[in-house]
Design a protein around this motif. Structure first.
Motif, PDB file in Angstrom:
ATOM      1  N   GLU A 137       0.981  -1.093   0.298  1.00 47.68           N
ATOM      2  CA  GLU A 137      -0.220  -0.022   0.074  1.00 47.68           C
ATOM      3  C   GLU A 137       1.043   1.377  -0.065  1.00 47.68           C
ATOM      4  OE1 GLU A 137      -3.762  -0.870   2.957  1.00 47.68           O
ATOM      5  OE2 GLU A 137      -1.742  -1.640   3.597  1.00 47.68           O
ATOM      6  N   CYS A 196       0.950   5.986   0.392  1.00 49.47           N
ATOM      7  CA  CYS A 196      -0.001   7.115   0.654  1.00 49.47           C
ATOM      8  C   CYS A 196       0.896   8.207   0.574  1.00 49.47           C
ATOM      9  CB  CYS A 196      -0.227   7.137   2.389  1.00 49.47           C
ATOM     10  SG  CYS A 196       1.049   7.233   3.361  1.00 49.47           S
ATOM     11  N   ASP A 249      -4.311   8.080   4.268  1.00 47.82           N
ATOM     12  CA  ASP A 249      -5.214   7.315   3.312  1.00 47.82           C
ATOM     13  C   ASP A 249      -4.479   6.354   2.613  1.00 47.82           C
ATOM     14  OD1 ASP A 249      -7.364   6.980   1.739  1.00 47.82           O
ATOM     15  OD2 ASP A 249      -7.025   8.875   0.263  1.00 47.82           O
ATOM     16  N   TRP A 250      -3.891   5.310   2.960  1.00 50.99           N
ATOM     17  CA  TRP A 250      -3.608   4.367   2.408  1.00 50.99           C
ATOM     18  C   TRP A 250      -4.263   3.780   1.008  1.00 50.99           C
ATOM     19  CZ3 TRP A 250       1.391   3.348   3.556  1.00 50.99           C
ATOM     20  CH2 TRP A 250       1.755   3.747   4.869  1.00 50.99           C
ATOM     21  N   GLN A 251      -3.660   3.642  -0.052  1.00 50.12           N
ATOM     22  CA  GLN A 251      -4.301   3.250  -1.413  1.00 50.12           C
ATOM     23  C   GLN A 251      -3.315   2.096  -1.898  1.00 50.12           C
ATOM     24  OE1 GLN A 251      -6.969   4.659  -2.902  1.00 50.12           O
ATOM     25  NE2 GLN A 251      -7.018   6.113  -0.979  1.00 50.12           N
ATOM     26  N   MET A 252      -3.943   1.063  -2.403  1.00 49.09           N
ATOM     27  CA  MET A 252      -3.227  -0.263  -2.949  1.00 49.09           C
ATOM     28  C   MET A 252      -2.237   0.171  -4.131  1.00 49.09           C
ATOM     29  SD  MET A 252      -2.879  -3.171  -2.343  1.00 49.09           S
ATOM     30  CE  MET A 252      -4.202  -3.677  -0.918  1.00 49.09           C
ATOM     31  N   ASN A 310      -0.565  -0.478  -9.549  1.00 50.06           N
ATOM     32  CA  ASN A 310      -1.536   0.653  -9.849  1.00 50.06           C
ATOM     33  C   ASN A 310      -0.715   2.237  -9.840  1.00 50.06           C
ATOM     34  OD1 ASN A 310      -3.813  -0.977  -9.647  1.00 50.06           O
ATOM     35  ND2 ASN A 310      -3.570  -0.809  -7.501  1.00 50.06           N
ATOM     36  N   GLN A 362       0.326   7.286  -8.668  1.00 49.31           N
ATOM     37  CA  GLN A 362       0.019   8.007  -7.366  1.00 49.31           C
ATOM     38  C   GLN A 362       1.156   8.631  -6.966  1.00 49.31           C
ATOM     39  OE1 GLN A 362      -1.765   5.523  -4.201  1.00 49.31           O
ATOM     40  NE2 GLN A 362      -1.664   3.887  -5.818  1.00 49.31           N
TER      41      GLN A 362
END
Length: 338
Positions: A273, A275, A286-289, A309, A312
């Protein structure tokens, strides 16, 4: 509190020991010179782990010792050694470790520093423009002697003085890597997590067998102890994790998860993950994969590009392993974003 000795607490070290050891041999540090290393080689000063003791081990010069040890001085003066840091950096604190040096440790030490672009042509280290960053200070025998550094300057080389002679097992120089990011192109792909670039391992839920900071060291792991390994966890659906602070915010384009030497104890799978945070307080992050859960293999270099992904801009990553086990290295390749 400048130069005041930090009190040792049982099973607890000063907070600065969580920073990068800028002098570490495995990061690229070097011991360039010593006035005398008759009994034990100067290079031992920056070796990994604390010094060891082997009762019946001797050399043709005397008792074998795991550290730097000079002979008993019979002339005026004292001994010293020059250490080249692996990378330029701002120093926060020191550990002058006299582990197993009992009747032969130096009673005092001091430290000088300098910022040099090159050491080419230097033949007389006494003529270098050294600046004292730790005055002559007391050393305990067989102990980790922790001292803070009050200077906020950037240095590349240190000179460790011992008074008048004797042995030091290890010399740790904790601080923050300085990298000139203005010289790094935004089109260049670099390892954003690497310790040599300024990446840091800042938190994990478990490192029972080996330290989380190993994940971002140079090269492949030397052995199974040179990685991050958690204890066996019997909790159903367990997840172990470690958080890395990137050296610079950036966009990730390739990830390497290396389970080198981990054969019967590698994780079944992992995910990553990410952020973006201005601080290391990630309680409400706000952790995003970044990389969805992937199956892992024993003793293998796993490379991921298409499954990331992308897009980011991130500052921190969290590696999750399922259910537990060991990972040797984690590489987060990407481009910096100014």
């Amino acid at each position: 509190m400048a130069f005041e000795k930090v009190k040792e607490i049982i099973k607890e070290s000063p907070a600065f020991t969580q920073l990068t050891d800028l002098a570490a041999e495995r990061l690229g540090g070097k011991v360039l010179y010593a006035t005398d290393d008759f009994f034990a080689e100067k290079e031992n000063l920056i070796a990994p782990t604390r010094g060891i003791f082997i009762t019946d081990k001797y050399t043709d010069r005397g008792k074998w010792m795991d550290g730097w040890e000079s002979r008993r001085k019979r002339t005026p003066g004292h001994d010293w050694a020059v250490i080249q840091l692996a990378t330029s950096g701002k120093i926060t604190g020191f550990d002058i470790d006299t582990n197993f040096f009992l009747g032969n440790h130096p009673p005092h030490a001091s430290i000088e520093a300098v910022n040099l672009e090159s050491t080419e042509g230097i033949t007389d280290w006494d003529n270098v423009a050294w600046k004292e960053i730790l005055p002559k200070s007391h050393l305990d025998a067989g102990s980790q002697n922790f001292y803070e550094c009050a200077s906020d300057e950037i240095f590349t080389h240190l000179r460790l003085h011992i008074y008048p002679d004797g042995g030091v097992a290890r010399f740790r120089v904790y601080g923050e890597v300085f990298k000139n990011w203005d010289a790094v192109s935004t089109s260049e792909s670099i390892d954003l997590a690497a310790a040599i670039n300024g990446g840091q391992a800042i938190a994990c839920n478990d490192m029972f067998f080996s330290a989380m900071s190993n994940l971002i060291m140079p090269n492949r792991g030397a052995n199974m102890g040179d990685g991050w390994e958690t204890k066996r966890n019997r909790t159903p659906n367990n997840r172990d994790w470690v958080i890395l602070k990137l050296a610079h915010q950036g966009l990730v384009d390739r990830i390497v998860v290396d389970t080198c030497h981990f054969k019967g104890n590698y994780p079944d799978s992992c995910s990553i993950e990410a952020c973006h945070s201005a601080t290391d307080n990630l309680e409400n992050a706000d952790w995003q994969m970044l990389l969805p859960q992937q199956k892992l293999n024993a003793d293998f270099i796993h490379e991921f590009e298409n499954k990331i992904n992308k897009g980011q801009v991130i500052t921190h990553v969290r590696l999750n392993i399922f259910p537990d086990g060991g990972v040797s290295r984690l590489r987060i390749f990407g481009k910096i974003v100014r």
